[in-house]
Design a protein around this motif. Structure first.
Motif, PDB file in Angstrom:
ATOM      1  N   VAL A 155      -7.799   7.986  -3.291  1.00 27.62           N
ATOM      2  CA  VAL A 155      -6.938   6.685  -3.809  1.00 27.62           C
ATOM      3  C   VAL A 155      -6.612   5.888  -2.314  1.00 27.62           C
ATOM      4  CG1 VAL A 155      -4.806   5.984  -4.773  1.00 27.62           C
ATOM      5  CG2 VAL A 155      -6.161   7.763  -5.950  1.00 27.62           C
ATOM      6  N   ALA A 156      -6.071   6.695  -1.722  1.00 33.78           N
ATOM      7  CA  ALA A 156      -5.597   6.284  -0.031  1.00 33.78           C
ATOM      8  C   ALA A 156      -6.455   5.335   0.307  1.00 33.78           C
ATOM      9  CB  ALA A 156      -5.000   7.466   0.666  1.00 33.78           C
ATOM     10  N   ARG A 189       0.748  -1.309   0.066  1.00 33.36           N
ATOM     11  CA  ARG A 189      -0.173   0.123   0.076  1.00 33.36           C
ATOM     12  C   ARG A 189       0.695   1.199   0.164  1.00 33.36           C
ATOM     13  NH1 ARG A 189      -2.690  -2.818   4.029  1.00 33.36           N
ATOM     14  NH2 ARG A 189      -1.926  -1.277   5.655  1.00 33.36           N
ATOM     15  N   PHE A 195      -1.627  11.286   3.812  1.00 36.17           N
ATOM     16  CA  PHE A 195      -1.090  11.277   2.692  1.00 36.17           C
ATOM     17  C   PHE A 195      -1.504  12.362   1.684  1.00 36.17           C
ATOM     18  CE2 PHE A 195      -2.055   9.593  -1.643  1.00 36.17           C
ATOM     19  CZ  PHE A 195      -0.705   9.576  -2.089  1.00 36.17           C
ATOM     20  N   ALA A 216       1.170   6.728  -6.747  1.00 33.50           N
ATOM     21  CA  ALA A 216       0.247   7.902  -6.900  1.00 33.50           C
ATOM     22  C   ALA A 216       0.473   9.260  -6.647  1.00 33.50           C
ATOM     23  CB  ALA A 216      -0.848   7.354  -5.765  1.00 33.50           C
ATOM     24  N   PHE A 275       4.014   8.536   6.374  1.00 33.48           N
ATOM     25  CA  PHE A 275       3.261   9.888   5.533  1.00 33.48           C
ATOM     26  C   PHE A 275       3.309  10.918   6.514  1.00 33.48           C
ATOM     27  CE2 PHE A 275       0.520   6.555   3.377  1.00 33.48           C
ATOM     28  CZ  PHE A 275       1.527   6.430   2.194  1.00 33.48           C
ATOM     29  N   GLU A 316      -6.135   2.331   3.283  1.00 26.65           N
ATOM     30  CA  GLU A 316      -5.321   2.949   4.432  1.00 26.65           C
ATOM     31  C   GLU A 316      -6.598   3.372   5.493  1.00 26.65           C
ATOM     32  OE1 GLU A 316      -2.573   2.888   5.309  1.00 26.65           O
ATOM     33  OE2 GLU A 316      -1.295   2.793   3.870  1.00 26.65           O
ATOM     34  N   PHE A 360      -6.319  12.353  -4.171  1.00 30.28           N
ATOM     35  CA  PHE A 360      -5.158  11.852  -3.430  1.00 30.28           C
ATOM     36  C   PHE A 360      -5.755  11.018  -2.241  1.00 30.28           C
ATOM     37  CE2 PHE A 360      -1.936  14.903  -4.719  1.00 30.28           C
ATOM     38  CZ  PHE A 360      -1.375  13.945  -5.842  1.00 30.28           C
ATOM     39  N   THR A 415       2.426   2.877   8.241  1.00 26.23           N
ATOM     40  CA  THR A 415       2.249   3.896   6.914  1.00 26.23           C
ATOM     41  C   THR A 415       1.738   5.341   7.346  1.00 26.23           C
ATOM     42  OG1 THR A 415      -0.113   2.830   6.501  1.00 26.23           O
ATOM     43  CG2 THR A 415       2.057   1.997   5.579  1.00 26.23           C
ATOM     44  N   LEU A 434       1.090   3.975  -2.968  1.00 26.61           N
ATOM     45  CA  LEU A 434       0.482   5.348  -2.781  1.00 26.61           C
ATOM     46  C   LEU A 434       1.652   6.383  -3.059  1.00 26.61           C
ATOM     47  CD1 LEU A 434      -1.636   5.199   0.393  1.00 26.61           C
ATOM     48  CD2 LEU A 434      -2.421   5.580  -2.011  1.00 26.61           C
ATOM     49  N   VAL A 492      -4.935   8.520   5.519  1.00 25.25           N
ATOM     50  CA  VAL A 492      -5.584   9.189   4.603  1.00 25.25           C
ATOM     51  C   VAL A 492      -5.302  10.508   4.387  1.00 25.25           C
ATOM     52  CG1 VAL A 492      -7.689   9.648   3.223  1.00 25.25           C
ATOM     53  CG2 VAL A 492      -7.086   7.317   3.857  1.00 25.25           C
TER      54      VAL A 492
END
Length: 435
Positions: free
Chosen positions: A115-116, A55, A129, A62, A185, A121, A112, A181, A59, A126
């Motif tokens: 997508v997360a 993941r 990110f 992305a 971020f 996530e 963004f 994660t 990202l 989220v």
């Protein structure tokens, strides 16, 4: 421009020394930030399960796609827009680009975040990110503006501060102060804010104060002249370069993408170098073309390619040494040597095709020849997506990298051909160099 003049240079020694010093300055910040990001990836590789690392890696791709779109819409056309002659009384083109960029950044956070969330996530990760990825676009524009205005030291200062903060954050991640994660971020977000602030209050005030709906409307001319073809090139290039990421993650999940992302870590150095130098060289070549100096443009492209080839060779030797000695120095046990060796070989092949095409592609961007770049990317995207899809049907996911390599090979051949045609037009007094 009625054909670029070819300048003979009797003594390249001092000029070459100056070129190498400028390369060192241009590389110092991005290499430092890439080193810190490399360490962060290694810490996270051991801290989360393969699905979590998949993941995280997806990202980052992305976020890089967002940067590529911004490069097409704003960063790549910026040197052309600022260096173009304009009549007295015409609006400042910098304000047009600043207005369009700020509007785009404000709109980018939502995609963004979506997508997360789509890849699984949590909401905290989220939000972190989306904020990091959107502010990275703002910082990227500040870097491009600095290069276009020949303010390389300011760009390097931002890069170095970003690197230091990212390294401190990586240490906190390693110590367990922040984890997972979401913690990674958060580290990226703080480093991006620090790198943005390093440009100074004047740059930030300019970004906000320059905005107006009237200047935003003026962006239509930039879109018609450069943006539409450049954006098509980015979208198709993304299909060429990352078809494996989207197809593997979309159909098989983030866990299946993790081994591909883990093997890709081994070619991170060469990726960092050509990403860093492309921004620097695009502005330099654009200035040479604007001065009708085809000889300087050729020299820049040749030196660019030589530096990239040396970097590729050094990366290949270091990768082979790691795999021969002990991959466990950086990889946890679930990533087997055989899998890493296959992935590294496929990624190094892919990187070689990119090294061959990037200097000429940068020349075409600097010369405003976005249409042939877009068409080259379009054909290579067809090859890459078809090859990756076929390989996923008959082979393990790792072999999908071969489809990416095939797409890059097609793209390299078409861009080299387009660059030869551009040189011919640029040297002719009767032909326009931009197709």
């Amino acid at each position: 421009m009625n054909g670029c003049r070819i300048v003979a240079r009797a003594d390249r020694g001092p000029a070459l020394t100056g070129d190498l010093l400028r390369y060192a300055l241009a590389l110092a910040g991005p290499v430092g930030s890439a080193g810190a990001q490399f360490l962060l990836s290694l810490v996270l590789l051991r801290q989360v399960d393969p699905a979590g690392f998949g993941r995280f890696s997806f990202l980052l791709i992305a976020a890089q796609l967002g940067s590529a779109i911004w490069s097409a819409l704003f960063w790549a056309p910026l040197p052309l827009v600022l260096s173009a002659a304009r009549d007295e009384g015409v609006d400042d083109p910098a304000r047009t680009m600043l207005s369009a960029n700020l509007c785009g950044v404000l709109l980018a956070a939502l995609p963004f975040a979506l997508v997360a969330r789509a890849v699984g996530e949590g909401w905290d990760a989220v939000a972190l990110f989306a904020a990091f990825a959107a502010l990275a676009l703002l910082r990227g524009f500040a870097r491009a503006l600095g290069y276009a205005r020949a303010q390389q030291r300011r760009v390097s200062g931002s890069d170095l501060l970003y690197s230091v903060v990212l390294l401190i954050g990586t240490a906190l991640l390693f110590a367990g102060v922040v984890r997972g994660t979401g913690g990674a971020f958060a580290v990226f977000l703080v480093a991006t804010v620090a790198g943005l602030l390093a440009f100074g209050p004047a740059v930030l005030v300019e970004q906000i104060a320059a905005f107006s709906p009237a200047h935003l409307a003026n962006y239509r001319s930039v879109w018609r002249a450069h943006g539409r073809w450049s954006l098509l090139g980015v979208v198709t290039s993304e299909a060429t370069v990352n078809a494996h990421a989207y197809l593997v993650t979309g159909f098989l999940g983030a866990g299946a993408f993790a081994p591909l992302a883990a093997a890709a870590i081994l070619i991170r150095p060469i990726t960092v170098i050509f990403n860093a130098l492309t921004e620097f060289e695009r502005s330099r070549i654009a200035r040479a073309i604007g001065a009708d100096d085809l000889g300087e443009a050729r020299h820049a492209v040749r030196l660019f390619r030589a530096i990239l080839l040396l970097s590729w060779l050094g990366t290949a030797v270091a990768t082979a040494a790691l795999l021969w000695f002990d991959p466990r120095l950086i990889y946890p046990p679930q990533y087997h040597r055989h899998m890493l060796a296959i992935g590294a070989a496929l990624w190094m092949t892919t990187a070689l095709f990119r090294v061959v095409r990037i200097p000429d592609g940068t020349l075409l961007q600097a010369g405003g020849a976005f249409r042939p770049l877009a068409l080259a990317s379009l054909w290579s995207a067809f090859v890459s997506v078809a090859a990756v899809a076929a390989l996923l049907l008959i082979a393990p996911p790792l072999w999908s990298i071969l489809g990416v390599a095939l797409g890059d090979a097609v793209c390299a051949a078409l861009i080299l051909r387009a660059a030869r045609l551009w040189y011919g037009r640029a040297a002719s007094p009767t032909l326009s160099p931009t197709p």
